[in-house]
Design a protein around this motif. Structure first.
Motif, short mmCIF file in Angstrom:
data_model
loop_
_atom_site.label_atom_id
_atom_site.label_comp_id
_atom_site.label_asym_id
_atom_site.label_seq_id
_atom_site.Cartn_x
_atom_site.Cartn_y
_atom_site.Cartn_z
N HIS A 226 0.97 -1.22 0.16
CA HIS A 226 -0.06 -0.17 -0.09
C HIS A 226 0.86 1.47 0.09
N ALA A 227 2.09 1.14 0.84
CA ALA A 227 2.83 2.36 0.67
C ALA A 227 3.58 2.58 -0.76
N VAL A 228 3.97 1.52 -1.03
CA VAL A 228 4.57 1.74 -2.58
C VAL A 228 3.61 2.18 -3.48
N SER A 229 2.30 1.73 -3.61
CA SER A 229 1.36 1.91 -4.29
C SER A 229 1.13 3.50 -4.29
N PHE A 230 0.92 4.12 -2.87
CA PHE A 230 0.95 5.36 -2.75
C PHE A 230 1.78 6.30 -3.48
N PHE A 231 3.33 6.06 -3.42
CA PHE A 231 4.32 6.55 -4.28
C PHE A 231 3.98 6.46 -5.55
N ALA A 232 3.49 5.50 -6.15
CA ALA A 232 3.44 5.45 -7.53
C ALA A 232 2.18 6.03 -8.05
N SER A 233 1.32 6.51 -7.32
CA SER A 233 0.06 7.12 -7.69
C SER A 233 0.37 8.51 -8.02
N GLU A 234 -0.70 9.10 -8.66
CA GLU A 234 -0.77 10.34 -8.99
C GLU A 234 -0.97 11.21 -7.68
N LYS A 235 -1.57 10.46 -6.49
CA LYS A 235 -1.74 11.22 -5.40
C LYS A 235 -0.40 11.82 -4.79
N ALA A 236 0.69 11.20 -5.04
CA ALA A 236 1.94 11.54 -4.78
C ALA A 236 2.70 12.38 -5.75
N SER A 237 2.00 12.97 -6.73
CA SER A 237 2.79 13.52 -8.00
C SER A 237 3.69 14.82 -7.52
N PHE A 238 3.59 15.32 -6.24
CA PHE A 238 4.26 16.29 -5.67
C PHE A 238 5.39 16.07 -4.67
N ILE A 239 5.39 14.58 -4.50
CA ILE A 239 6.40 13.93 -3.54
C ILE A 239 7.49 13.30 -4.12
N THR A 240 8.88 13.71 -3.64
CA THR A 240 10.05 13.11 -4.24
C THR A 240 10.70 13.25 -2.96
N GLY A 241 11.99 12.21 -3.06
CA GLY A 241 13.02 12.23 -1.99
C GLY A 241 12.52 12.03 -0.42
N GLN A 242 11.32 11.38 -0.36
CA GLN A 242 10.76 10.99 0.69
C GLN A 242 11.00 9.48 1.23
N VAL A 243 11.01 9.46 2.57
CA VAL A 243 11.19 8.05 3.29
C VAL A 243 9.67 7.94 3.85
N LEU A 244 9.14 6.94 3.65
CA LEU A 244 7.87 6.51 4.35
C LEU A 244 8.13 5.19 5.13
N THR A 245 8.23 5.53 6.39
CA THR A 245 8.32 4.57 7.43
C THR A 245 6.98 3.81 7.69
N ALA A 246 6.99 2.43 7.32
CA ALA A 246 5.82 1.65 7.55
C ALA A 246 6.21 0.44 8.54
N ASP A 247 6.14 0.92 10.02
CA ASP A 247 6.57 -0.12 10.76
C ASP A 247 5.65 -0.25 12.29
N GLY A 248 4.47 0.15 12.17
CA GLY A 248 3.53 -0.10 13.16
C GLY A 248 3.87 0.88 14.40
N GLY A 249 4.73 2.01 14.09
CA GLY A 249 5.29 2.86 15.15
C GLY A 249 6.49 2.46 15.85
N PHE A 250 7.13 1.29 15.31
CA PHE A 250 8.35 0.82 15.79
C PHE A 250 9.55 1.93 16.16
N ILE A 251 9.78 2.79 15.42
CA ILE A 251 10.91 3.55 15.52
C ILE A 251 10.68 4.95 15.79
N VAL A 252 9.24 5.11 16.19
CA VAL A 252 9.12 6.61 16.45
C VAL A 252 9.78 7.23 17.68
#
Ligand code: NAP
Length: 244
Positions: A218-244
């Motif tokens: 789902h996270a990869v799909s978001f970056f691949a989508s038009e919804k992320a068209s203004f987003i680049t160079g970002q790291v999206l952590t998908a870890d259930g809050g492990f390293i917050v």
């Protein structure tokens, strides 16, 4: 217009879930594997039976010539690669003083060199079209240190640096480069830890469970989508809050 998504290491685990997600979103997908041909071909059959376009190609991402041949075959059969997901990876645990040259070179070659090889293979088309999207799969251990996983963590931290630097270099060409950093995801890769450790990691995860491959898809799909068209160079952590 013809185009396709290439997902490295997509015969199993996270990559498999990413390939399924992208196919269902309309991307013809090239499934890459190194060893498990049956798993890759079964996935192709499953996707085709659902009406999607998919092929499987064997290539060691650490091998530049094999990667170039894979990208050429994918482009001939499906169309130019406009979405690249660098997911193939190897992991393992060792005390740092026990890390051999072979282990260091192999982890660097697959996890970091693999991304270099695939990106350089798909860039000519992306640059000429001035469009494209690259998503690198790092790890929360690339953001935070991991005892007995120094080599792995180094490769994953380097992928984050690659993401940020390349995003700046490619932005004028309208090519976005982003990164997903998964937490502990229940795949073959982590089974070596044993069930007791996995149960403990689930307890240590603020959301109280291990991640699923679909969580990362789902996270990869978001970056691949038009919804992320203004987003680049970002790291999206998908870890259930492990390293917050
Ligand atoms: P996995 O279950 O071990 O699956 C690995 C996949 O990569 C398989 O499809 C495998 O192909 C392929 N592969 C391995 N080496 C390759 C190579 N040299 N060339 C081409 N393909 C290769 O791993 P996973 O858990 O899904 O992990 C996927 C990615 O997420 C990796 O980059 C990993 O570091 C990262 N990650 C995983 C976790 C986790 O907790 N699972 C956490 C953070 C980050 P075969 O089937 O042919 O062997």
């Amino acid at each position: 217009m013809r185009k396709c998504a290439l997902v490295t290491g997509s015969s199993r685990g996270i990559g498999r879930a990413v390939a399924i997600q992208l196919a269902r979103e309309g991307w013809p997908v090239c499934i890459n594997y190194i060893q498990h041909r049956d798993a890759a071909e079964n996935l192709v059959r499953q996707l085709r039976s659902e009406g999607y376009s998919a092929i499987a190609i064997q290539a060691d991402v650490a091998d530049r010539q094999a990667v170039n041949a894979m990208v050429a075959a994918a482009e001939t059969q499906l169309g130019p690669v406009e979405l690249l997901v660098n997911n193939a990876g190897v992991a393992g645990q060792a005390l740092f003083q026990d890390v051999t040259d072979e282990m260091w070179d192999r982890y660097m070659g697959v996890n970091l060199g693999g991304a270099r090889n695939t990106i350089q293979a798909v860039l000519p088309h992306m640059l000429s079209e001035k469009r494209g999207c690259i998503v690198n799969v790092s790890s929360m251990w690339g953001l935070r240190g991991a005892s007995c996983e120094v080599t792995y963590s180094c490769t994953k931290a380097a992928l984050i640096a690659l993401t940020r630097s390349l995003a700046l270099e490619l932005a004028p060409s309208h090519i976005r480069v982003n990164c997903v950093a998964p937490g502990v995801i229940n795949t073959d890769m982590v089974q070596v830890l044993g069930q007791d450790v996995l149960d403990e990691l689930a307890v240590q995860t603020p959301l109280g469970r291990l991640g699923t491959p679909e969580d990362i898809a789902h996270a990869v799909s978001f970056f691949a989508s038009e919804k992320a068209s203004f987003i680049t160079g970002q790291v999206l952590t998908a870890d259930g809050g492990f390293i917050v």
